[in-house]
Each structure stands twice: as structure tokens, then as C-alpha cells.
Design a protein around this motif. Structure first.
Motif, PDB file in Angstrom:
ATOM      1  N   GLY A 335      27.764  -5.320 -61.358  1.00 27.43           N
ATOM      2  CA  GLY A 335      27.510  -6.590 -62.252  1.00 27.43           C
ATOM      3  C   GLY A 335      26.829  -7.618 -61.530  1.00 27.43           C
ATOM      4  O   GLY A 335      26.096  -8.428 -62.306  1.00 27.43           O
ATOM      5  N   GLU A 336      27.320  -8.154 -60.256  1.00 27.67           N
ATOM      6  CA  GLU A 336      26.852  -9.098 -59.723  1.00 27.67           C
ATOM      7  C   GLU A 336      26.686  -8.896 -58.103  1.00 27.67           C
ATOM      8  O   GLU A 336      27.330  -7.834 -57.715  1.00 27.67           O
ATOM      9  N   LEU A 337      25.950  -9.731 -57.546  1.00 31.12           N
ATOM     10  CA  LEU A 337      25.864  -9.528 -56.033  1.00 31.12           C
ATOM     11  C   LEU A 337      25.913 -11.182 -55.493  1.00 31.12           C
ATOM     12  O   LEU A 337      25.132 -12.046 -55.943  1.00 31.12           O
ATOM     13  N   HIS A 338      26.763 -11.470 -54.520  1.00 33.31           N
ATOM     14  CA  HIS A 338      26.632 -12.736 -53.927  1.00 33.31           C
ATOM     15  C   HIS A 338      27.125 -12.691 -52.146  1.00 33.31           C
ATOM     16  O   HIS A 338      27.672 -12.028 -51.684  1.00 33.31           O
ATOM     17  N   PHE A 339      25.936 -12.916 -51.558  1.00 30.26           N
ATOM     18  CA  PHE A 339      26.403 -13.237 -50.013  1.00 30.26           C
ATOM     19  C   PHE A 339      27.026 -14.655 -49.997  1.00 30.26           C
ATOM     20  O   PHE A 339      26.379 -15.706 -50.642  1.00 30.26           O
ATOM     21  N   PRO A 340      28.126 -14.736 -49.375  1.00 24.63           N
ATOM     22  CA  PRO A 340      28.484 -16.123 -49.122  1.00 24.63           C
ATOM     23  C   PRO A 340      27.346 -17.200 -48.115  1.00 24.63           C
ATOM     24  O   PRO A 340      26.726 -16.614 -47.405  1.00 24.63           O
ATOM     25  N   ALA A 341      27.412 -18.274 -48.442  1.00 26.86           N
ATOM     26  CA  ALA A 341      26.586 -19.338 -47.765  1.00 26.86           C
ATOM     27  C   ALA A 341      26.622 -19.279 -46.555  1.00 26.86           C
ATOM     28  O   ALA A 341      25.306 -19.286 -45.518  1.00 26.86           O
ATOM     29  N   GLN A 342      27.824 -19.096 -45.729  1.00 26.22           N
ATOM     30  CA  GLN A 342      27.631 -19.014 -44.250  1.00 26.22           C
ATOM     31  C   GLN A 342      28.067 -17.512 -43.647  1.00 26.22           C
ATOM     32  O   GLN A 342      27.997 -17.591 -42.459  1.00 26.22           O
ATOM     33  N   ARG A 343      27.785 -16.317 -44.588  1.00 20.66           N
ATOM     34  CA  ARG A 343      27.844 -15.160 -44.086  1.00 20.66           C
ATOM     35  C   ARG A 343      26.667 -14.151 -44.295  1.00 20.66           C
ATOM     36  O   ARG A 343      26.319 -14.217 -45.758  1.00 20.66           O
ATOM     37  N   SER A 344      26.248 -13.570 -43.534  1.00 20.69           N
ATOM     38  CA  SER A 344      25.125 -12.537 -43.829  1.00 20.69           C
ATOM     39  C   SER A 344      25.509 -10.947 -43.685  1.00 20.69           C
ATOM     40  O   SER A 344      25.171 -10.259 -43.938  1.00 20.69           O
ATOM     41  N   ASP A 345      27.040 -11.206 -42.966  1.00 19.58           N
ATOM     42  CA  ASP A 345      27.419  -9.867 -42.935  1.00 19.58           C
ATOM     43  C   ASP A 345      28.399  -9.027 -43.981  1.00 19.58           C
ATOM     44  O   ASP A 345      29.038  -8.419 -43.841  1.00 19.58           O
ATOM     45  N   LEU A 346      28.687 -10.310 -44.936  1.00 24.19           N
ATOM     46  CA  LEU A 346      29.407  -9.772 -46.116  1.00 24.19           C
ATOM     47  C   LEU A 346      28.754 -10.052 -47.377  1.00 24.19           C
ATOM     48  O   LEU A 346      28.219 -10.873 -47.696  1.00 24.19           O
ATOM     49  N   LEU A 347      28.717  -8.792 -48.107  1.00 26.70           N
ATOM     50  CA  LEU A 347      28.018  -8.913 -49.646  1.00 26.70           C
ATOM     51  C   LEU A 347      29.152  -8.772 -50.318  1.00 26.70           C
ATOM     52  O   LEU A 347      29.891  -7.864 -50.292  1.00 26.70           O
ATOM     53  N   PHE A 348      29.418  -9.702 -51.696  1.00 28.31           N
ATOM     54  CA  PHE A 348      30.751  -9.452 -52.448  1.00 28.31           C
ATOM     55  C   PHE A 348      29.786  -8.993 -53.902  1.00 28.31           C
ATOM     56  O   PHE A 348      28.643  -9.272 -54.080  1.00 28.31           O
TER      57      PHE A 348
END
Length: 648
Positions: A335-348
Motif C-alpha cells: 500500500g505505501e513505501l516510506h524511507f525515514p528521513a534519517q535512515r536509508s537502511d530501513l524501509l517502512f
């Protein structure tokens, strides 16, 4: 009639007027529902159906900059509200409360306690912008409280907001920019006629990506200087989609998803110094629509979700090498994809499937693992017993092959199941293998097979297929209804003599077209906020939508086009309808107005036809308040059981 309306006005909730051209009466125990022709719902049926409807879901709204918490939308009361979850499988802390659902929300960068969210009233879709303060629990209305606000975007530092609004004339959607929190003093950045949407602030906050949208297949992309308002078109002239677009991390290029150079929506990187030249194709090898993209703030990774025959596949792109790497997920729909602003190793991401409700997860790219954040309750149901749909295809006219999802019930030897065809909305929608408790209930409890076709004009199969029902070509597309019925007739375990149809919005139109143009082959139809006449729909839908819909259905002001629209409008064939109908409508619907439902109900009843009618006073385009949607669902099951199953 006059005395009935007066009595209903006296009984109606405060602030709600009752204006119906169909005689209606209040539904017992439901102050906001009016109905006619609907029998009393048996208590045992209500109890069993509601168990399926107790299932919850969690929609991903936003992720904190450091990845430590997420905003989700889920329902504990009557509507979906905003919640905070501060660690995987943690408690859902409810932030907003009220009768109206939260439409969108995001953390405000640089504002420790601030959350921005949008919300409408009564389903009217005139969304307002609010700031929620997590330190006090209070919300403040930032917008004007009356005009529509959509496509809300925030700058990276959280100091500026952009949004689209039709406030200037009610017809055109302009782009506005404001310094937070002074949304009411927003400056009109784009005033150029038509429908404009802000898409993305540049990393330095000096520019804005914006699209001019004429239809799902015809949009232009611009870079706009925020100081001067100067626009520069960066896509070539000629119709093509702008599915999504966002600035790259350095602000010197743009990631663009479009079908301009392919039959599918593909991902490209467009160098702003070489605008309108053919950009770099990044997903050509995948050959399916790219549906979601998230770019990490540091530019190290791009996450891509594609729609492969209805199922989502996840890939990661290395911008330095343009190499695509797949990441295996459980089969389902993202449904959605989001990288946190300060992290490129986590994808929500948000994900669901036929046997799992929508929930929030994250991918840890360092550990190469999938971590679950929410587990939504499903009413105590055994999800492993839920049917997995079969992907089928069958021929239609003009060489078209229709893809569809078929849910089969468990049958005894030699038995044939009645069938309910679910038509999706849009028309540029797509039926996908999603979590659908109502469908599962029909399969398990009524022994009904459910077929979800993606007829020509559906999204997900390329722009050629998508455009096959545009304008007067819709008349040819109605042949896919007959092809669907022919497919059912060829199946040894499906009963072509007991077929029902169900759909909402454009799916409601397809439901009505089914019973009007194939009257001998349909027993029952459930029309939810559906179009009964294309010309009257186009003349009465909200002004800001009218030209967008004309691009899809054709311009009713053209006599030749109107002649076709009238010929394929169910209202003009009402005398042929034999099936029983259940019509459901929201009084505040800005898209398909109440008049579309009631002109059909009146015409059918004048001919003595069997019609149930349900009107929700505090809803718009579909029922979003749980008490209303629960009653509608239970009544729908009662209707289909009565019309498709043998009497006991």
C-alpha cells in the motif's frame, strides 16, 4: 409524501436535513440511515456477518525521521483515526477522536510535537488541514474550514506547505503555498486553469514539482520557482501519465513514473539540465506498472514496488549503478513505501493479502529481514480458512482477454455455486488479491463464488488496455460483461442461472449496465453510489471533477458523444431490467450525487420492480462510518441470500 418528510425532519439528527425524492423512513437504531423496501435483518445473520466486519487494518501514514515511530490510521470506534506506534508490535496510541475519519497525516519536520492531518465532514471531501499537538492532545484548524484542500505537501524543513484547492472558482484546482502555520494566508502559486497538484518540494526548498492533470493518461510535469512563480515544463508535449514524481537527493534530477516512453508506468531519472530529452529508463526489464517509489534522503537507495498481475513485488535500486535487486516478500499487495528521513537502511511499508489484513512492516536492509510493527485484529476468524483467489483469463470481443480473480467456495461433488461478480470502480481501478473479509464471508457462509474481473479500461495492464473504454469506446467495453457471463456459463462448478452483480461508483454503473443490458442473465444487483445516467452524472458531479471525468467518459455537450452516452446509460433501458436491485447512496456524495440513485429507484418502482434503497445522511462517496457500513453490509448479505440461494 409531504407528511413523511416532515416527520423525518423532526426525527433527523441535528444539522442533517432529509431531502429525498424517494419515500424513506428511519432505520431503527441508526439515526443517520433512511431506507425503503429493506426487511428487518435477522439477528443471527447480523451476528455472523459482523464477525467478519470486526476485522481491522492499519494504514501507514508517515514515519518519524529516525524511524523510531510510525503514524497509522486504524479504527477502534466508528471511524478510522490517527494512532502512534513507537516500536514494533507496540501499542497503538490513539491521537485523534471523533465521528469523521482522518484522511492523511504526517509528522511536521522540525516541530517536535506537531502532526499535520486532513479530515472532511460527512463524506463531502472538502478536506481541511489541522495541526495536532502531541504534547497537549489538542488539534487546531489551520485552513479556512470550507474549501477543499488536497495533495498536501511539506518542505523538508517543515516550514512550508503546498496544496491544491478549487477555492478560486470551484472548478479549477490551483496550487497554493504558505508558511506554516499560517495556511489561511496561503499564496496562489499556480493559477492557470485545469487541475494542478503539488508533488514534491526540492531539497533546498526553493522549487516545487507540480503536475497539470487532464486525465489518468494525460498529465504534464513542471518545476516551479517558489519565489517568482515561473513554471518550466520538463516533460515533452503530448498525452502521457505522470503517475508520481519526486526530486532526487541532490535536487538536480527528478525520479518520474510515467508511461510516456512505454506501454507501462516505468521509473525514469530525468536530468533537469536536459529537460524534455529522453530520460534514463530504470525499470524497463520489469515490464509491469511501477506503483510506489520512495527515495532515501541521502540518495543511497530507491525502493520500488511494481504491480505484477495484481500482486506487488519489491525492488531496490542503487542510483550509482542503476542495478535492481529484488527483495522477497509474502505474496500480497503493497500500500505505501516510506524511507525515514534519517535512515536509508530501513524501509517502512504497508502490506496485505487475501489471508492477512493491512499492517505496517519495515525492511531492515542491514539484516535483510522483515519486521512487523502492527498486527490487526480479525474478529477471531481463522485466516487460514480464507479462500485464495485463482487468477483466470477469458476472451472477449475485439481480441481482448480479460484477467480476473475467482474465489471458489468448497462444494460437494457435482454442486454448482451461485456467483456474485464484483465490478471495481475507477473506471481506472483494478481488482487485486487484497484482504476482503466481506468477499470471504460470501464464499464461506453463503457458499457463493465471487468473481472480480478487470475489464478493458482497468489499470495495471498497460496504457493500451487502460484506454480501451475511453469516451465512446465504452460501448464496446460493455461487451466484457457478456464475456464474463459466458465464462461463468462454461465453468462446471458455477451456476449461470444464479448470478448477482455488485459494485461501487463506476462499479455501480457496471452493476446497473449488467442488469439493464443483460437482463435475462442477472438475478440481483447491488449498486453502491453508482452512475445511472452518464449525461446527468457529468452535469451534476462537483465542478472541480467535471472536466477530468469528461476526459474519461466523453463530453456530453457534444451531440454525437451524448447519443452514445445515453444509449449506454442504464436509466434509458430501465424498462428492460428484471433483476432485483439494492441501491445504496450517501447524501453528501460530491462525485456521484444522490440524484443518480433516486432517479433510477423512482423509474424502477414506477414499473413495479423490486428495489431496496438505503440513504446515509452523513456519508459521501461510500460508507466510511462503521455503524453505517455494517448495516449496509448485513443488509447486502440478506439481499443476496434471498435472491440467489434457495429458500429454506
Amino acid at each position: 409524501m409531504q407528511s413523511l418528510i416532515v416527520a423525518l425532519l423532526l426525527a433527523a439528527p441535528h444539522g442533517l436535513s432529509v431531502e429525498s425524492t424517494v419515500p424513506v423512513a428511519a432505520v431503527r437504531g441508526h439515526a443517520s440511515l433512511l431506507a425503503s423496501g429493506i426487511p428487518e435483518v435477522p439477528a443471527d445473520l447480523r451476528h455472523r456477518v459482523l464477525q467478519y466486519l470486526y476485522a481491522r487494518s492499519a494504514s501507514l501514514l508517515d514515519v518519524a525521521a529516525d524511524g523510531s515511530s510510525v503514524l497509522i490510521a486504524t479504527r477502534f470506534g466508528g471511524t478510522r483515526q490517527m494512532h502512534l506506534v513507537d516500536h514494533p508490535r507496540g501499542d497503538r496510541y490513539q491521537l485523534t477522536f471523533g465521528e469523521e475519519p482522518v484522511a492523511s497525516a504526517r509528522f511536521i519536520p522540525g516541530d517536535e510535537h506537531g502532526v499535520l492531518f486532513t479530515q472532511d465532514a460527512g463524506g463531502g471531501e472538502f478536506f481541511q488541514i489541522h495541526r495536532f499537538d502531541r504534547s497537549t492532545g489538542r488539534s487546531v484548524l489551520l485552513s479556512d474550514g470550507k474549501t477543499r484542500h488536497e495533495s498536501v505537501r511539506l518542505s523538508r524543513d517543515g516550514k512550508r506547505i503546498a496544496f491544491g484547492s478549487s477555492a478560486r472558482n470551484g472548478k479549477d484546482t490551483d496550487v497554493y503555498v504558505a508558511d506554516l502555520p499560517d495556511v489561511k494566508s496561503a499564496r496562489r502559486l499556480i493559477e492557470d486553469g485545469g487541475t494542478w497538484h503539488p508533488l514534491s518540494f526540492s531539497p533546498d526548498g526553493q522549487s516545487l514539482l507540480a503536475s497539470r492533470h487532464r486525465s489518468v493518461a494525460d498529465s504534464d510535469l513542471f518545476v516551479v520557482d517558489l519565489a517568482t512563480g515561473k513554471k518550466r515544463q520538463i516533460t515533452p508535449q503530448g498525452p502521457a501519465s505522470v503517475h508520481l514524481a519526486t526530486f532526487a537527493a541532490d535536487g538536480k534530477s527528478v525520479y518520474l513514473v510515467t508511461d510516456r516512453w512505454s506501454d507501462f508506468n516505468e521509473l525514469y531519472r530525468l536530468d533537469l539540465n536536459e529537460a524534455q530529452a529522453a530520460p534514463k529508463a530504470l525499470t524497463r526489464a520489469l515490464r509491469w506498472n511501477v506503483e510506489h517509489v520512495s527515495v532515501s534522503r541521502d540518495g543511497a537507495r530507491v525502493a520500488i514496488a511494481i504491480n505484477e498481475d495484481g500482486y506487488s513485488k519489491l525492488f531496490f535500486l542503487d542510483p550509482a549503478t542503476d542495478q535492481l535487486t529484488p527483495f522477497a516478500l509474502p505474496q500480497g499487495v503493497i500500500g505505501e513505501l516510506h524511507f525515514p528521513a534519517q535512515r536509508s537502511d530501513l524501509l517502512f511499508l504497508e502490506m496485505h493479502s487475501p489471508r492477512s489484513a493491512a499492517d505496517v512492516w519495515h525492511v531492515d536492509l542491514n539484516k535483510h529481514e522483515l519486521v512487523r510493527w502492527t498486527r490487526s485484529e480479525v474478529g477471531g476468524l481463522d485466516l487460514e480458512s480464507f479462500a485464495i483467489p485463482e487468477l483466470v483469463r477469458y476472451p472477449s470481443t475485439g481480441g481482448v482477454e480479460v484477467p480476473a480473480l475467482l474465489y471458489r467456495p468448497k462444494l460437494g461433488a457435482g454442486a454448482r455455486a451461485p456467483v456474485v461478480i464484483f465490478w471495481h470502480g475507477g473506471p481506472e481501478g483494478q481488482s487485486r488479491p487484497a484482504f476482503a473479509p466481506f468477499v470471504q464471508m460470501l464464499v464461506a457462509e453463503l457458499g457463493v463464488a465471487v468473481l472480480l474481473p478487470n475489464v478493458r479500461g482497468s489499470d495495471g495492464y498497460g496504457k493500451t488496455y487502460l484506454s480501451m473504454d475511453d469516451g465512446i469506446k465504452r460501448e464496446d467495453a460493455l461487451q466484457d460483461i457478456g464475456a464474463t457471463l459466458d465464462y461463468i456459463a462454461r465453468q462446471p462448478d458455477l451456476d449461470a442461472a444464479r448470478v448477482g452483480v455488485y459494485g461501487g461508483s463506476y462499479g455501480g454503473y457496471m452493476t446497473l449496465a449488467s442488469v439493464a443490458f443483460y437482463p435475462k442473465r442477472i438475478r440481483a444487483g447491488v449498486d453502491v453510489v453508482g452512475i445511472s445516467s452518464l449525461p446527468t452524472f457529468l452535469s451534476t458531479t462537483q465542478g472541480y471533477r467535471r472536466d477530468l471525468r469528461r476526459a474519461e467518459y466523453g463530453d456530453e455537450r457534444d451531440p454525437n458523444v451524448r447519443a452514445v452516452q445515453e444509449r449506454i446509460s442504464p436509466l434509458t433501458k430501465v424498462e428492460a431490467i428484471e433483476a432485483a436491485l439494492f441501491v445504496q447512496q450517501g447524501k453528501n456524495d460530491p462525485r456521484v450525487p444522490q440524484s443518480e440513485a433516486e432517479q433510477l429507484v423512482r423509474a424502477l418502482r414506477a414499473r413495479g420492480r423490486d428495489v431496496w434503497y438505503l440513504l446515509a445522511l452523513n456519508e459521501g462517496h461510500g460508507f466510511k462510518k462503521k455503524a453505517n457500513s455494517d448495516f449496509a453490509a448485513v443488509a447486502t448479505v440478506m439481499f443476496l441470500r434471498a435472491k440467489l440461494l434457495p429458500a429454506k
